[in-house]
Design a protein around this motif. Structure first.
Motif, PDB file in Angstrom:
ATOM      1  N   PHE A  22       3.421   1.235 -19.084  1.00 44.04           N
ATOM      2  CA  PHE A  22       4.223   2.125 -19.998  1.00 44.04           C
ATOM      3  C   PHE A  22       4.814   1.257 -21.652  1.00 44.04           C
ATOM      4  N   ALA A  23       4.061   1.630 -22.615  1.00 45.52           N
ATOM      5  CA  ALA A  23       4.163   0.906 -23.567  1.00 45.52           C
ATOM      6  C   ALA A  23       5.111   1.416 -24.587  1.00 45.52           C
ATOM      7  N   GLY A  24       5.606   1.038 -25.611  1.00 46.11           N
ATOM      8  CA  GLY A  24       6.479   1.789 -26.551  1.00 46.11           C
ATOM      9  C   GLY A  24       7.748   1.598 -26.285  1.00 46.11           C
ATOM     10  N   ASN A  25       8.621   2.832 -26.581  1.00 42.49           N
ATOM     11  CA  ASN A  25       9.724   2.370 -26.204  1.00 42.49           C
ATOM     12  C   ASN A  25      10.889   4.529 -26.534  1.00 42.49           C
ATOM     13  N   ASP A  26      11.953   3.463 -26.221  1.00 37.73           N
ATOM     14  CA  ASP A  26      12.861   5.035 -25.447  1.00 37.73           C
ATOM     15  C   ASP A  26      13.098   5.706 -27.043  1.00 37.73           C
ATOM     16  N   THR A  27      13.416   5.231 -28.714  1.00 44.59           N
ATOM     17  CA  THR A  27      12.937   6.141 -29.675  1.00 44.59           C
ATOM     18  C   THR A  27      11.654   7.055 -29.886  1.00 44.59           C
ATOM     19  N   ASP A  28      10.495   6.209 -29.983  1.00 47.08           N
ATOM     20  CA  ASP A  28       9.657   7.107 -30.472  1.00 47.08           C
ATOM     21  C   ASP A  28       8.636   7.237 -29.165  1.00 47.08           C
ATOM     22  N   GLY A  29       8.982   7.036 -28.280  1.00 49.92           N
ATOM     23  CA  GLY A  29       8.643   7.277 -26.598  1.00 49.92           C
ATOM     24  C   GLY A  29       6.988   6.118 -25.886  1.00 49.92           C
ATOM     25  N   TRP A  30       6.422   6.325 -24.871  1.00 50.90           N
ATOM     26  CA  TRP A  30       6.072   5.354 -24.403  1.00 50.90           C
ATOM     27  C   TRP A  30       4.903   6.336 -24.355  1.00 50.90           C
ATOM     28  N   LYS A  31       3.111   5.142 -24.205  1.00 48.91           N
ATOM     29  CA  LYS A  31       2.460   5.648 -23.629  1.00 48.91           C
ATOM     30  C   LYS A  31       2.265   5.145 -22.807  1.00 48.91           C
ATOM     31  N   TYR A  32       1.082   5.691 -21.710  1.00 47.95           N
ATOM     32  CA  TYR A  32       1.095   5.351 -20.257  1.00 47.95           C
ATOM     33  C   TYR A  32       0.078   5.294 -19.239  1.00 47.95           C
ATOM     34  N   LEU A  33      -0.607   4.212 -18.825  1.00 41.57           N
ATOM     35  CA  LEU A  33      -1.660   4.032 -17.783  1.00 41.57           C
ATOM     36  C   LEU A  33      -1.057   3.858 -15.999  1.00 41.57           C
ATOM     37  N   ILE A  34      -1.356   5.616 -15.478  1.00 40.67           N
ATOM     38  CA  ILE A  34      -1.082   5.165 -14.214  1.00 40.67           C
ATOM     39  C   ILE A  34      -2.747   4.804 -13.561  1.00 40.67           C
ATOM     40  N   GLY A  35      -2.539   4.108 -12.566  1.00 41.24           N
ATOM     41  CA  GLY A  35      -3.792   3.619 -12.267  1.00 41.24           C
ATOM     42  C   GLY A  35      -3.490   3.988 -10.697  1.00 41.24           C
ATOM     43  N   SER A  36      -4.389   4.022  -9.434  1.00 40.88           N
ATOM     44  CA  SER A  36      -4.108   4.186  -8.371  1.00 40.88           C
ATOM     45  C   SER A  36      -4.786   3.497  -7.150  1.00 40.88           C
TER      46      SER A  36
ATOM     47  N   PRO B 163      -7.695  11.280 -10.543  1.00 39.66           N
ATOM     48  CA  PRO B 163      -6.400  10.349  -9.153  1.00 39.66           C
ATOM     49  C   PRO B 163      -7.442   8.639  -9.369  1.00 39.66           C
ATOM     50  N   GLU B 164      -8.096   8.066  -9.626  1.00 44.05           N
ATOM     51  CA  GLU B 164      -8.091   7.255  -9.541  1.00 44.05           C
ATOM     52  C   GLU B 164      -6.674   6.628 -10.891  1.00 44.05           C
ATOM     53  N   MET B 165      -6.849   7.571 -11.771  1.00 45.29           N
ATOM     54  CA  MET B 165      -6.337   7.129 -12.973  1.00 45.29           C
ATOM     55  C   MET B 165      -5.621   7.832 -13.976  1.00 45.29           C
TER      56      MET B 165
ATOM     57  N   GLY C 228      -2.795  -4.100  -4.996  1.00 43.31           N
ATOM     58  CA  GLY C 228      -2.695  -3.564  -3.598  1.00 43.31           C
ATOM     59  C   GLY C 228      -1.933  -2.304  -3.502  1.00 43.31           C
ATOM     60  N   TYR C 229      -1.063  -2.161  -5.400  1.00 42.64           N
ATOM     61  CA  TYR C 229      -0.520  -1.474  -5.146  1.00 42.64           C
ATOM     62  C   TYR C 229      -0.615   0.607  -4.695  1.00 42.64           C
ATOM     63  N   LEU C 230       0.238   1.253  -4.561  1.00 47.21           N
ATOM     64  CA  LEU C 230      -0.393   2.652  -4.392  1.00 47.21           C
ATOM     65  C   LEU C 230      -0.827   3.101  -5.633  1.00 47.21           C
ATOM     66  N   TYR C 231       0.547   3.293  -6.108  1.00 47.36           N
ATOM     67  CA  TYR C 231       0.888   3.676  -7.759  1.00 47.36           C
ATOM     68  C   TYR C 231       0.630   1.955  -8.295  1.00 47.36           C
ATOM     69  N   ALA C 232       0.338   2.174 -10.091  1.00 49.52           N
ATOM     70  CA  ALA C 232       0.820   0.695 -10.546  1.00 49.52           C
ATOM     71  C   ALA C 232       0.914   2.022 -11.823  1.00 49.52           C
ATOM     72  N   GLY C 233       1.733   2.020 -12.535  1.00 52.10           N
ATOM     73  CA  GLY C 233       1.920   2.429 -14.394  1.00 52.10           C
ATOM     74  C   GLY C 233       2.374   1.371 -15.275  1.00 52.10           C
TER      75      GLY C 233
ATOM     76  N   SER D 144       0.533  -1.549   0.339  1.00 46.43           N
ATOM     77  CA  SER D 144       0.290   0.122   0.622  1.00 46.43           C
ATOM     78  C   SER D 144       1.259   1.392   0.272  1.00 46.43           C
ATOM     79  N   GLN D 145       2.168   1.176   0.298  1.00 45.73           N
ATOM     80  CA  GLN D 145       3.003   2.409   0.318  1.00 45.73           C
ATOM     81  C   GLN D 145       4.005   2.193  -0.590  1.00 45.73           C
ATOM     82  N   ARG D 146       3.335   1.503  -1.744  1.00 37.78           N
ATOM     83  CA  ARG D 146       4.308   0.572  -2.982  1.00 37.78           C
ATOM     84  C   ARG D 146       4.156   1.300  -4.087  1.00 37.78           C
ATOM     85  N   SER D 147       4.931   1.281  -5.607  1.00 37.36           N
ATOM     86  CA  SER D 147       4.690   1.719  -6.895  1.00 37.36           C
ATOM     87  C   SER D 147       5.193   1.059  -7.288  1.00 37.36           C
ATOM     88  N   VAL D 148       4.742   0.549  -7.933  1.00 39.20           N
ATOM     89  CA  VAL D 148       5.370  -0.168  -9.756  1.00 39.20           C
ATOM     90  C   VAL D 148       5.196  -0.169 -11.009  1.00 39.20           C
TER      91      VAL D 148
END
Ligand SMILES: [Zn+2]
Length: 417
Positions: A357-371, A395-397, A350-355, A323-327
């Protein structure tokens, strides 16, 4: 004064001479309106597009007829020619020469005559009327005042082609009023003045002013290519003569291409495409199941790593308290649905934050972060501030995209624990 309609009596003529009655600049720039004492150019009338061609070497752009039966030709000026010079040229000549585009006209004659056969048959077989006809450069349609079944349409098409094989004469005449009274003929509107009656013996009698072929054999073929039914009428799409051949050629080309693509004989392509579509459905299902198994495997690995991490505090039941960790998970390519499913499953651990990321370093990343219990705008704010990421949400996503290296993103988000 009424324009003499040469096309009325000589539908097979392609050139003519006429006297210019009036030549004035047209509303359209670079064009003139010209009235002649006679013309071979059939105007736009009865749903049919006007003839094309040339008048005194200038392209005929449009031909219109008014209530007084005066026909106006709109012609293009020659390159670098002024309207004044063109008017002077036209009016100085005793007679000007007109040439109609025969290929265009003949195609119209074939399609128009084919429409007479269909309308005549619909009238005699079902008592239906032709309530709309359109013969444009792209489409020929016939609206009839009743509903036709597929079987009736097929029967109609076969009967119409039988009329073509019989090579029946198509004749035009101006009967006297007495004779007209005894005739049962189709007419789309209340007509006044001399009435031109077009007869296809035993098939159709109709009041009509357009040019027709002399015998039905010249129509070549009538093919109904489409049907649209409305509440109380049926619209038939048809092609006759050269248009039908062009239609056949275009369809043959399509069929050949499909035959090559499916590696199947032309007569089996529909079955082959159906089989391919079935394969696609099964593959999609397999792919969906494989993605689910992949996410499950990744989740289970993350769970095992958390269980083995002695630095994570334990709950009373001995499981890791996240509950105090992120992934933060980085994936090379992932569709939006799988990404969302993955993120939700991580939050469920049970993570506080879970993100994710889909993509790569060259083209960038599309991300979803939930809490669950935190505010996803917090890590999102860090990404925006550090890397000018674009994104937002609740706040939830949150969702967004970021152009940065994975290592830098991980470092920046390490603060969110
Ligand atoms: Zn006609």
């Amino acid at each position: 004064m009424e324009t003499i309609r040469i096309y009325d009596t000589k539908p097979y003529d392609t050139t003519f001479s006429a006297r210019v009655v009036l030549a004035v600049p047209a509303k359209t720039a670079g064009a003139l309106n010209v009235i002649l004492d006679r013309t071979l150019f059939f105007p736009e009338e009865g749903g049919q597009t006007p003839d094309r061609g040339q008048l005194s070497g200038r392209e005929v752009l449009d031909v219109q007829i008014d209530r007084a039966n005066v026909i106006t030709h709109t012609i293009a000026l020659l390159p670098d020619e002024s309207a004044k010079a063109a008017i002077a040229d036209l009016t100085s000549q005793t007679e000007v020469t007109g040439i109609i585009d025969w290929s265009y006209r003949y195609s119209n004659m074939q399609n128009h005559s084919g429409e007479h056969i269909l309308s005549g048959l619909l009238h005699s077989l079902y008592g239906y009327e032709n309530v709309g006809f359109r013969l444009s450069d792209n489409t020929v349609t016939l609206d009839t005042s009743g509903i036709l079944s597929d079987e009736q349409i097929l029967d109609l098409e076969q009967r119409a082609n039988d009329v073509i094989y019989r090579n029946v004469a198509i004749t035009c005449a101006y009967p006297t009023e007495e004779v007209l009274k005894t005739l049962d003929y189709r007419s789309k509107k209340e007509l006044s003045g001399a009435i031109r009656i077009v007869t296809i013996e035993g098939v159709d009698v109709c009041a009509c002013c357009a040019p027709h072929v002399a015998r039905t054999g010249e129509i070549g073929i009538i093919k109904i290519t489409g049907v649209v039914r409305s509440k109380d009428s049926t619209r038939l799409f048809l092609v006759c003569g050269r248009r039908a051949l062009a239609d056949y050629e275009a369809k043959q080309e399509q069929l050949l291409a499909i035959s090559h693509l499916t590696n199947l004989p032309q007569e089996d392509t529909a079955e082959g495409v159906e089989r391919l579509l079935g394969d696609i459905t099964r593959l999609r299902e397999n792919l969906r199941a494989a993605k689910e198994r992949y996410v499950d495997a990744r989740l289970s690995a993350i769970q095992s790593a958390a269980a083995a991490d002695a630095s994570i505090p334990r709950r009373e039941d001995g499981t890791p308290d996240l509950s105090q960790r992120s992934v933060w998970v980085f994936e090379a390519a992932m569709d939006n649905l799988t990404q969302r499913r993955f993120m939700n499953a991580l939050c469920d651990l049970g993570y506080l934050y879970a993100g994710v990321f889909a993509g790569n370093d060259t083209d960038g990343w599309k991300y979803l972060i939930g809490s669950r219990g935190g505010n996803a705008n917090l890590p999102n704010g860090i990404l925006k501030e550090r890397f000018q990421a674009r994104g937002g949400g609740k706040p939830e996503m949150v969702q967004g995209s970021v152009a940065a290296a994975q290592a830098d993103i991980e470092t920046a988000l390490a603060a969110v624990q």
